[in-house]
Motif scaffolding. Structure first.
Motif, PDB file in Angstrom:
ATOM      1  N   ASN A  73      16.875  37.293   9.117  1.00  0.00           N
ATOM      2  CA  ASN A  73      15.918  38.404   9.148  1.00  0.00           C
ATOM      3  C   ASN A  73      16.343  39.477  10.145  1.00  0.00           C
ATOM      4  N   ARG A  74      16.860  39.059  11.301  1.00  0.00           N
ATOM      5  CA  ARG A  74      17.309  40.039  12.292  1.00  0.00           C
ATOM      6  C   ARG A  74      18.500  40.832  11.759  1.00  0.00           C
ATOM      7  N   LEU A  75      19.407  40.154  11.058  1.00  0.00           N
ATOM      8  CA  LEU A  75      20.571  40.840  10.503  1.00  0.00           C
ATOM      9  C   LEU A  75      20.149  41.839   9.425  1.00  0.00           C
ATOM     10  N   THR A  76      19.196  41.451   8.612  1.00  0.00           N
ATOM     11  CA  THR A  76      18.713  42.344   7.558  1.00  0.00           C
ATOM     12  C   THR A  76      18.034  43.571   8.158  1.00  0.00           C
ATOM     13  N   ALA A  77      17.234  43.351   9.197  1.00  0.00           N
ATOM     14  CA  ALA A  77      16.547  44.470   9.853  1.00  0.00           C
ATOM     15  C   ALA A  77      17.562  45.407  10.519  1.00  0.00           C
ATOM     16  N   PHE A  78      18.581  44.832  11.128  1.00  0.00           N
ATOM     17  CA  PHE A  78      19.612  45.630  11.797  1.00  0.00           C
ATOM     18  C   PHE A  78      20.334  46.518  10.786  1.00  0.00           C
TER      19      PHE A  78
END
Length: 232
Positions: free
Chosen positions: A154-159
């Motif tokens: 999720n953090r990678l997608t948001a980034f």
């Protein structure tokens, strides 16, 4: 001078590799060259450090192809050498392409050799600090791209959504393996790319720098001073 060079392997194709260029030049200048793979060290019961090394005859090598044939031929000898008696040990093994048990072998045995008075280059303690790309985050913010290091999808997608175009790659690794440039149109396939990269551990996600297409700049230091080309 007795020179030990720690390498990943001592067979196969060696042409074009900087390590073997260094070895060929040293042997051409009359130095005793010992090639040591990361799996051939031994810490003996008398506290000496030994290694099963491939030694090559000192003579003129006019090409890497010639040097490669000598390494793999009968004139090169495998023999035990006492690392403590070498004048210099060059750590040229690449931890990122070796089996887990061998990744730190050069650094660890290099530390021991230093305690016995051997000159080890580069300093094993400095190399240990730079074993993965997190080391780059100790550099000033002005000289590095915006970076996220995580395994959280999720953090990678948001980034990726925040920056638009990013690069993802393994925290450990080299040679461009599993490096992806992700543009907005690639977001539907982001999960598959994350899977490919996170298979080896943590994922580094960085902002995409268009100027990277023009190449990079390498800074070489000698005794903490930058090497400057004459006339520049």
């Amino acid at each position: 001078m007795k020179l030990g060079i720690v390498v990943n392997v001592m067979s196969g194709e060696v042409g074009g590799q900087t390590t073997y260029r260094l070895a060929a030049e040293a042997a051409s200048q009359g130095h005793e060259v010992c090639l040591i793979s990361t799996g051939n060290f031994a810490y003996e019961s008398d506290d000496s450090i030994r290694a099963l090394a491939r030694t090559v005859p000192a003579r003129q090598y006019h090409s890497l192809a010639t040097f490669a044939k000598v390494i793999q031929g009968k004139s090169a000898k495998d023999r035990w050498v006492t690392v403590d008696e070498l004048d210099v040990v060059l750590l040229r093994s690449n931890p990122s392409v070796q089996r887990a048990w061998a990744q730190l072998a050069g650094v660890n045995f290099g530390r021991l050799a230093m305690r016995h008075g051997v000159i080890v280059l580069n300093n094993p303690n400095g190399l240990a600090k730079a074993m993965n790309k997190l080391y780059l985050q100790t550099f000033p913010e002005e000289v590095r791209p915006k970076t996220l290091v995580t395994r959280n999808r999720n953090r990678l997608t948001a980034f990726a959504g925040e920056l638009g175009t990013i690069v993802i790659k393994p925290l450990q690794g080299s040679g461009g393996k599993n490096v992806f440039v992700i543009r907005p149109k690639d977001l539907p396939n982001l999960n598959q790319m994350i899977d490919a990269v996170s298979r080896d551990g943590y994922v580094v996600a960085q902002e995409y720098l268009p100027a990277a297409a023009e190449g990079d700049t390498r800074l070489f230091l000698l005794n903490a001073q930058p090497l400057i080309q004459a006339g520049k």
